[in-house]
Design a protein around this motif. Structure first.
Motif, PDB file in Angstrom:
ATOM      1  N   ILE A 107       0.747  -1.307   0.061  1.00  0.00           N
ATOM      2  CA  ILE A 107      -0.051  -0.120   0.006  1.00  0.00           C
ATOM      3  C   ILE A 107       0.877   1.244   0.061  1.00  0.00           C
ATOM      4  O   ILE A 107       0.630   2.177  -0.798  1.00  0.00           O
ATOM      5  N   TYR A 108       1.967   1.261   0.929  1.00  0.00           N
ATOM      6  CA  TYR A 108       2.564   2.294   1.004  1.00  0.00           C
ATOM      7  C   TYR A 108       3.472   2.551  -0.449  1.00  0.00           C
ATOM      8  O   TYR A 108       3.393   3.574  -0.975  1.00  0.00           O
ATOM      9  N   GLU A 109       4.064   1.497  -1.093  1.00  0.00           N
ATOM     10  CA  GLU A 109       4.619   1.806  -2.202  1.00  0.00           C
ATOM     11  C   GLU A 109       3.740   2.163  -3.631  1.00  0.00           C
ATOM     12  O   GLU A 109       4.032   2.987  -4.169  1.00  0.00           O
ATOM     13  N   GLU A 110       2.619   1.491  -3.269  1.00  0.00           N
ATOM     14  CA  GLU A 110       1.636   2.248  -4.498  1.00  0.00           C
ATOM     15  C   GLU A 110       0.829   3.173  -4.311  1.00  0.00           C
ATOM     16  O   GLU A 110       0.583   3.757  -5.495  1.00  0.00           O
ATOM     17  N   PHE A 111       0.403   3.652  -3.091  1.00  0.00           N
ATOM     18  CA  PHE A 111      -0.156   4.877  -3.075  1.00  0.00           C
ATOM     19  C   PHE A 111       0.587   5.981  -2.169  1.00  0.00           C
ATOM     20  O   PHE A 111      -0.005   7.306  -2.343  1.00  0.00           O
ATOM     21  N   VAL A 112       1.294   5.826  -1.270  1.00  0.00           N
ATOM     22  CA  VAL A 112       1.911   6.839  -0.168  1.00  0.00           C
ATOM     23  C   VAL A 112       3.039   7.430  -0.740  1.00  0.00           C
ATOM     24  O   VAL A 112       3.395   8.603  -0.711  1.00  0.00           O
ATOM     25  N   GLN A 113       3.997   6.520  -0.747  1.00  0.00           N
ATOM     26  CA  GLN A 113       5.354   7.255  -1.351  1.00  0.00           C
ATOM     27  C   GLN A 113       5.576   8.091  -2.332  1.00  0.00           C
ATOM     28  O   GLN A 113       4.592   8.101  -3.053  1.00  0.00           O
ATOM     29  N   SER A 114       6.350   9.192  -2.321  1.00  0.00           N
ATOM     30  CA  SER A 114       6.471  10.346  -3.099  1.00  0.00           C
ATOM     31  C   SER A 114       6.295   9.956  -4.579  1.00  0.00           C
ATOM     32  O   SER A 114       5.907  11.222  -5.415  1.00  0.00           O
ATOM     33  N   ASP A 115       6.924   8.911  -5.066  1.00  0.00           N
ATOM     34  CA  ASP A 115       6.924   8.709  -6.411  1.00  0.00           C
ATOM     35  C   ASP A 115       6.100   7.737  -6.725  1.00  0.00           C
ATOM     36  O   ASP A 115       6.194   6.743  -7.687  1.00  0.00           O
TER      37      ASP A 115
ATOM     38  N   ILE B 156      -2.224  13.919  -0.213  1.00  0.00           N
ATOM     39  CA  ILE B 156      -1.849  14.078   1.177  1.00  0.00           C
ATOM     40  C   ILE B 156      -0.534  14.950   1.184  1.00  0.00           C
ATOM     41  O   ILE B 156       0.285  15.112   0.428  1.00  0.00           O
ATOM     42  N   ASP B 157      -0.699  15.776   2.428  1.00  0.00           N
ATOM     43  CA  ASP B 157       0.444  16.747   2.538  1.00  0.00           C
ATOM     44  C   ASP B 157       1.808  16.003   3.065  1.00  0.00           C
ATOM     45  O   ASP B 157       1.764  14.484   3.284  1.00  0.00           O
ATOM     46  N   TYR B 158       2.937  16.529   3.006  1.00  0.00           N
ATOM     47  CA  TYR B 158       4.247  15.995   3.338  1.00  0.00           C
ATOM     48  C   TYR B 158       4.111  15.563   4.618  1.00  0.00           C
ATOM     49  O   TYR B 158       4.595  14.145   4.939  1.00  0.00           O
ATOM     50  N   GLN B 159       3.741  15.956   5.748  1.00  0.00           N
ATOM     51  CA  GLN B 159       3.688  15.513   7.283  1.00  0.00           C
ATOM     52  C   GLN B 159       2.912  14.165   7.224  1.00  0.00           C
ATOM     53  O   GLN B 159       3.515  13.350   7.901  1.00  0.00           O
TER      54      GLN B 159
END
Length: 199
Positions: free
Chosen positions: A126-134, A141-144
């Motif tokens: 989930i992190y790799e597909e949707f959250v990480q910056s690339d 979602i914002d940086y924080q």
């Protein structure tokens, strides 16, 4: 649920990551032009299934009524509680190039039901597909929050994505959902079901 496949024909002509991103941009533009026809076909495919209760690929019988479609207009929660509602809303979000929102929301719902020993692998995906910056399907979602979610995903619990999921839900509720209710996709489906009911 019927889905759509958009062939990535020009992907084979290009090499390297930059070229792939360029190709994906071109495909997005092609998708936009084809969306009206695709949604029309999607709804045409759906309505016979809806009316007759034909078994869908996951062998569940889908009977959609005008009453259920009217309920979708009561809240985003009611829309997302319906399998058919999710499908129609997802197609609408595709037309706005924001389907990552519902995909992330659904991934989070699935994640909450995951057994503890599988949490780490799912959290990473989930992190790799949707959250990480690339990320390919990066959510808005914002940086924080991105940093906080990354930290929680490294040591996952069932609530690791709750804050990000809530933010995405609010974004859909305030932004895409009102437009969906005014869209031809929603209004035509409702009109067709109401016409069929009154026959």
């Amino acid at each position: 649920m019927p889905g759509f496949f958009f062939p990535h024909n020009n992907m084979t002509e290009l090499n390297g990551k930059d070229d792939c991103k360029l190709a994906e941009g071109k495909i997005h533009k092609k998708k936009q032009k084809a969306f009206g026809a695709d949604l029309k076909n999607y709804l045409k495919c759906m309505v016979p299934h809806i009316e007759s209760g034909i078994k869908t690929p996951n062998s569940r019988s889908v009977m959609l009524s005008a009453e259920e479609v009217i309920q979708w207009s009561q809240s985003l929660e009611k829309l997302l509680a319906s399998q058919s509602g999710q499908g129609v809303f997802r197609e609408f979000l595709k037309s706005e190039f924001s389907e990552e929102n519902i995909e992330f929301w659904l991934a989070c719902e699935d994640y909450k039901k995951t057994k503890s020993d599988h949490l780490h692998g799912k959290a990473e995906r989930i992190y790799e597909e949707f959250v990480q910056s690339d990320a390919i399907k990066q959510i808005n979602i914002d940086y924080q929050m991105r940093e906080a979610t990354a930290k929680k995903a490294r040591d996952p619990t069932h609530t690791s994505f709750d804050e990000a999921q809530k933010t995405v839900y609010i974004l859909m509720e305030r932004d895409s959902y009102p437009r969906f209710l005014k869209s031809k996709a929603y209004l035509n489906l409702l009109n067709q079901l109401q016409t069929n009911t009154s026959k």
